[in-house]
Design a protein around this motif. Sequence first.
Motif, PDB file in Angstrom:
ATOM      1  N   LEU A  14     -15.362  64.889 -19.842  1.00  0.00           N
ATOM      2  CA  LEU A  14     -15.370  63.919 -20.931  1.00  0.00           C
ATOM      3  C   LEU A  14     -15.886  62.566 -20.473  1.00  0.00           C
ATOM      4  CD1 LEU A  14     -12.032  64.684 -22.767  1.00  0.00           C
ATOM      5  CD2 LEU A  14     -14.348  65.347 -23.406  1.00  0.00           C
ATOM      6  N   GLN A  15     -17.181  62.479 -20.282  1.00  0.00           N
ATOM      7  CA  GLN A  15     -17.781  61.182 -20.033  1.00  0.00           C
ATOM      8  C   GLN A  15     -17.917  60.466 -21.369  1.00  0.00           C
ATOM      9  OE1 GLN A  15     -18.212  60.308 -16.849  1.00  0.00           O
ATOM     10  NE2 GLN A  15     -17.395  62.338 -16.404  1.00  0.00           N
ATOM     11  N   SER A  16     -18.020  59.151 -21.327  1.00  0.00           N
ATOM     12  CA  SER A  16     -18.185  58.393 -22.563  1.00  0.00           C
ATOM     13  C   SER A  16     -19.436  58.876 -23.292  1.00  0.00           C
ATOM     14  CB  SER A  16     -18.300  56.913 -22.224  1.00  0.00           C
ATOM     15  OG  SER A  16     -18.325  56.171 -23.404  1.00  0.00           O
ATOM     16  N   GLY A  17     -19.332  59.059 -24.596  1.00  0.00           N
ATOM     17  CA  GLY A  17     -20.474  59.515 -25.381  1.00  0.00           C
ATOM     18  C   GLY A  17     -20.671  61.012 -25.369  1.00  0.00           C
ATOM     19  N   GLN A  18     -19.704  61.743 -24.848  1.00  0.00           N
ATOM     20  CA  GLN A  18     -19.792  63.193 -24.842  1.00  0.00           C
ATOM     21  C   GLN A  18     -18.548  63.781 -25.485  1.00  0.00           C
ATOM     22  OE1 GLN A  18     -20.278  64.092 -20.664  1.00  0.00           O
ATOM     23  NE2 GLN A  18     -22.482  64.275 -20.942  1.00  0.00           N
ATOM     24  N   ALA A  19     -18.695  64.964 -26.023  1.00  0.00           N
ATOM     25  CA  ALA A  19     -17.568  65.683 -26.603  1.00  0.00           C
ATOM     26  C   ALA A  19     -17.648  67.138 -26.159  1.00  0.00           C
ATOM     27  CB  ALA A  19     -17.600  65.585 -28.121  1.00  0.00           C
ATOM     28  N   ARG A  20     -16.524  67.802 -26.232  1.00  0.00           N
ATOM     29  CA  ARG A  20     -16.470  69.213 -25.871  1.00  0.00           C
ATOM     30  C   ARG A  20     -15.759  69.977 -26.975  1.00  0.00           C
ATOM     31  NH1 ARG A  20     -20.008  68.651 -22.722  1.00  0.00           N
ATOM     32  NH2 ARG A  20     -19.789  68.242 -20.515  1.00  0.00           N
ATOM     33  N   GLY A  21     -16.301  71.125 -27.296  1.00  0.00           N
ATOM     34  CA  GLY A  21     -15.632  71.991 -28.258  1.00  0.00           C
ATOM     35  C   GLY A  21     -14.643  72.903 -27.559  1.00  0.00           C
ATOM     36  N   PHE A  22     -13.660  73.384 -28.305  1.00  0.00           N
ATOM     37  CA  PHE A  22     -12.719  74.364 -27.744  1.00  0.00           C
ATOM     38  C   PHE A  22     -12.251  75.302 -28.839  1.00  0.00           C
ATOM     39  CE2 PHE A  22     -10.044  70.757 -29.008  1.00  0.00           C
ATOM     40  CZ  PHE A  22      -9.032  71.381 -29.728  1.00  0.00           C
ATOM     41  N   SER A  32     -10.059  75.883 -33.717  1.00  0.00           N
ATOM     42  CA  SER A  32     -11.356  75.394 -33.256  1.00  0.00           C
ATOM     43  C   SER A  32     -11.350  73.873 -33.364  1.00  0.00           C
ATOM     44  CB  SER A  32     -12.470  75.988 -34.126  1.00  0.00           C
ATOM     45  OG  SER A  32     -13.721  75.465 -33.739  1.00  0.00           O
ATOM     46  N   GLY A  33     -11.621  73.214 -32.255  1.00  0.00           N
ATOM     47  CA  GLY A  33     -11.560  71.758 -32.253  1.00  0.00           C
ATOM     48  C   GLY A  33     -12.592  71.151 -31.341  1.00  0.00           C
ATOM     49  N   LEU A  34     -12.573  69.827 -31.314  1.00  0.00           N
ATOM     50  CA  LEU A  34     -13.406  69.083 -30.378  1.00  0.00           C
ATOM     51  C   LEU A  34     -12.547  68.021 -29.734  1.00  0.00           C
ATOM     52  CD1 LEU A  34     -15.230  66.168 -31.888  1.00  0.00           C
ATOM     53  CD2 LEU A  34     -14.407  67.904 -33.485  1.00  0.00           C
ATOM     54  N   VAL A  35     -12.882  67.720 -28.511  1.00  0.00           N
ATOM     55  CA  VAL A  35     -12.171  66.684 -27.779  1.00  0.00           C
ATOM     56  C   VAL A  35     -13.208  65.701 -27.243  1.00  0.00           C
ATOM     57  CG1 VAL A  35     -12.101  68.085 -25.667  1.00  0.00           C
ATOM     58  CG2 VAL A  35     -10.409  66.289 -26.014  1.00  0.00           C
ATOM     59  N   LEU A  36     -12.881  64.418 -27.281  1.00  0.00           N
ATOM     60  CA  LEU A  36     -13.822  63.396 -26.836  1.00  0.00           C
ATOM     61  C   LEU A  36     -13.066  62.231 -26.219  1.00  0.00           C
ATOM     62  CD1 LEU A  36     -13.579  60.925 -29.111  1.00  0.00           C
ATOM     63  CD2 LEU A  36     -14.875  62.557 -30.470  1.00  0.00           C
ATOM     64  N   ARG A  37     -13.798  61.456 -25.453  1.00  0.00           N
ATOM     65  CA  ARG A  37     -13.239  60.217 -24.909  1.00  0.00           C
ATOM     66  C   ARG A  37     -13.629  59.080 -25.826  1.00  0.00           C
ATOM     67  NH1 ARG A  37     -11.236  58.704 -20.306  1.00  0.00           N
ATOM     68  NH2 ARG A  37     -11.839  60.595 -19.229  1.00  0.00           N
ATOM     69  N   HIS A  38     -12.641  58.240 -26.150  1.00  0.00           N
ATOM     70  CA  HIS A  38     -12.932  57.033 -26.921  1.00  0.00           C
ATOM     71  C   HIS A  38     -12.305  55.869 -26.176  1.00  0.00           C
ATOM     72  CE1 HIS A  38     -13.987  54.576 -30.313  1.00  0.00           C
ATOM     73  NE2 HIS A  38     -12.786  54.059 -30.269  1.00  0.00           N
ATOM     74  N   GLY A  39     -13.139  55.051 -25.542  1.00  0.00           N
ATOM     75  CA  GLY A  39     -12.623  53.995 -24.682  1.00  0.00           C
ATOM     76  C   GLY A  39     -11.844  54.633 -23.544  1.00  0.00           C
ATOM     77  N   ALA A  44      -8.633  64.420 -30.038  1.00  0.00           N
ATOM     78  CA  ALA A  44      -9.076  65.760 -30.425  1.00  0.00           C
ATOM     79  C   ALA A  44      -8.934  65.902 -31.929  1.00  0.00           C
ATOM     80  CB  ALA A  44      -8.266  66.822 -29.703  1.00  0.00           C
ATOM     81  N   TYR A  45      -9.876  66.602 -32.526  1.00  0.00           N
ATOM     82  CA  TYR A  45      -9.895  66.808 -33.975  1.00  0.00           C
ATOM     83  C   TYR A  45     -10.197  68.265 -34.279  1.00  0.00           C
ATOM     84  CZ  TYR A  45     -10.264  61.760 -34.037  1.00  0.00           C
ATOM     85  OH  TYR A  45     -10.018  60.431 -33.833  1.00  0.00           O
ATOM     86  N   LEU A  46      -9.778  68.659 -35.466  1.00  0.00           N
ATOM     87  CA  LEU A  46     -10.108  69.980 -35.957  1.00  0.00           C
ATOM     88  C   LEU A  46     -11.613  70.040 -36.216  1.00  0.00           C
ATOM     89  CD1 LEU A  46      -8.617  72.595 -36.844  1.00  0.00           C
ATOM     90  CD2 LEU A  46      -8.669  71.677 -39.178  1.00  0.00           C
ATOM     91  N   ASP A  61     -20.948  72.036 -28.245  1.00  0.00           N
ATOM     92  CA  ASP A  61     -20.613  70.678 -27.809  1.00  0.00           C
ATOM     93  C   ASP A  61     -21.472  69.592 -28.455  1.00  0.00           C
ATOM     94  OD1 ASP A  61     -18.694  71.813 -26.100  1.00  0.00           O
ATOM     95  OD2 ASP A  61     -20.194  72.054 -24.516  1.00  0.00           O
ATOM     96  N   ASP A  62     -22.191  69.906 -29.501  1.00  0.00           N
ATOM     97  CA  ASP A  62     -23.091  68.937 -30.143  1.00  0.00           C
ATOM     98  C   ASP A  62     -22.366  68.282 -31.319  1.00  0.00           C
ATOM     99  OD1 ASP A  62     -25.375  67.500 -30.750  1.00  0.00           O
ATOM    100  OD2 ASP A  62     -26.192  69.111 -32.006  1.00  0.00           O
ATOM    101  N   PHE A  63     -21.488  67.322 -31.007  1.00  0.00           N
ATOM    102  CA  PHE A  63     -20.632  66.708 -32.028  1.00  0.00           C
ATOM    103  C   PHE A  63     -20.951  65.250 -32.310  1.00  0.00           C
ATOM    104  CE2 PHE A  63     -18.019  70.136 -30.253  1.00  0.00           C
ATOM    105  CZ  PHE A  63     -17.661  70.793 -31.416  1.00  0.00           C
ATOM    106  N   LEU A  64     -21.669  64.584 -31.426  1.00  0.00           N
ATOM    107  CA  LEU A  64     -21.853  63.139 -31.565  1.00  0.00           C
ATOM    108  C   LEU A  64     -23.298  62.796 -31.889  1.00  0.00           C
ATOM    109  CD1 LEU A  64     -19.760  61.977 -28.483  1.00  0.00           C
ATOM    110  CD2 LEU A  64     -19.013  62.179 -30.865  1.00  0.00           C
ATOM    111  N   ASP A  65     -23.484  61.619 -32.528  1.00  0.00           N
ATOM    112  CA  ASP A  65     -24.844  61.164 -32.789  1.00  0.00           C
ATOM    113  C   ASP A  65     -25.499  60.744 -31.469  1.00  0.00           C
ATOM    114  OD1 ASP A  65     -23.676  58.734 -32.220  1.00  0.00           O
ATOM    115  OD2 ASP A  65     -24.281  57.753 -34.077  1.00  0.00           O
ATOM    116  N   ALA A  66     -26.787  60.383 -31.545  1.00  0.00           N
ATOM    117  CA  ALA A  66     -27.555  60.114 -30.327  1.00  0.00           C
ATOM    118  C   ALA A  66     -26.962  58.972 -29.512  1.00  0.00           C
ATOM    119  CB  ALA A  66     -29.008  59.813 -30.679  1.00  0.00           C
TER     120      ALA A  66
END
Length: 121
Positions: A14-22, A32-39, A44-46, A61-66
């Motif tokens: 979980l680097q900043s600007g990246q998300a992972r699905g699970f 089914s969810g995604l986990v991300l770093r924020h600050g 994690a969200y559904l 793992d393609d959850f975030l904008d550019a």
Amino acid sequence: MTDSRVPLCSVTDLQSGQARGFRVGEGPWPLSGLVLRHGEGVRAYLNRCPHAGHPLNLRPDDFLDAEGRYIVCRSHGALFEPANGHCVAGPCAGKWLPRIPVEVSRDGVFLAEGVTAEDYL
Ligand code: FES
């Protein structure tokens, strides 16, 4: 003593600007969810858009904008705040991604104790 925690990903995933699905669980209704770093925090969200119920991503793992500023639903372009899952643009503006409680330790990111796929049916 066995570790009964349900691992979602490693902290280094979980680097900043990246998300992972699970996915957790078997059968037709896994969680089914995604986990991300924020600050400094981890959220994690559904992975189910409140617009039409589609998964948010089309590719792994393609959850975030550019820029990594928003969670994006790839079906119709809804944008969600990473901090709280609030939809700020798109066909479901004003709705929310359900948050999934997690626990973070040096060992990784885990589903919070007691959380199950049935909680999100
Ligand atoms: S299903 Fe997500 S914006 Fe339509």
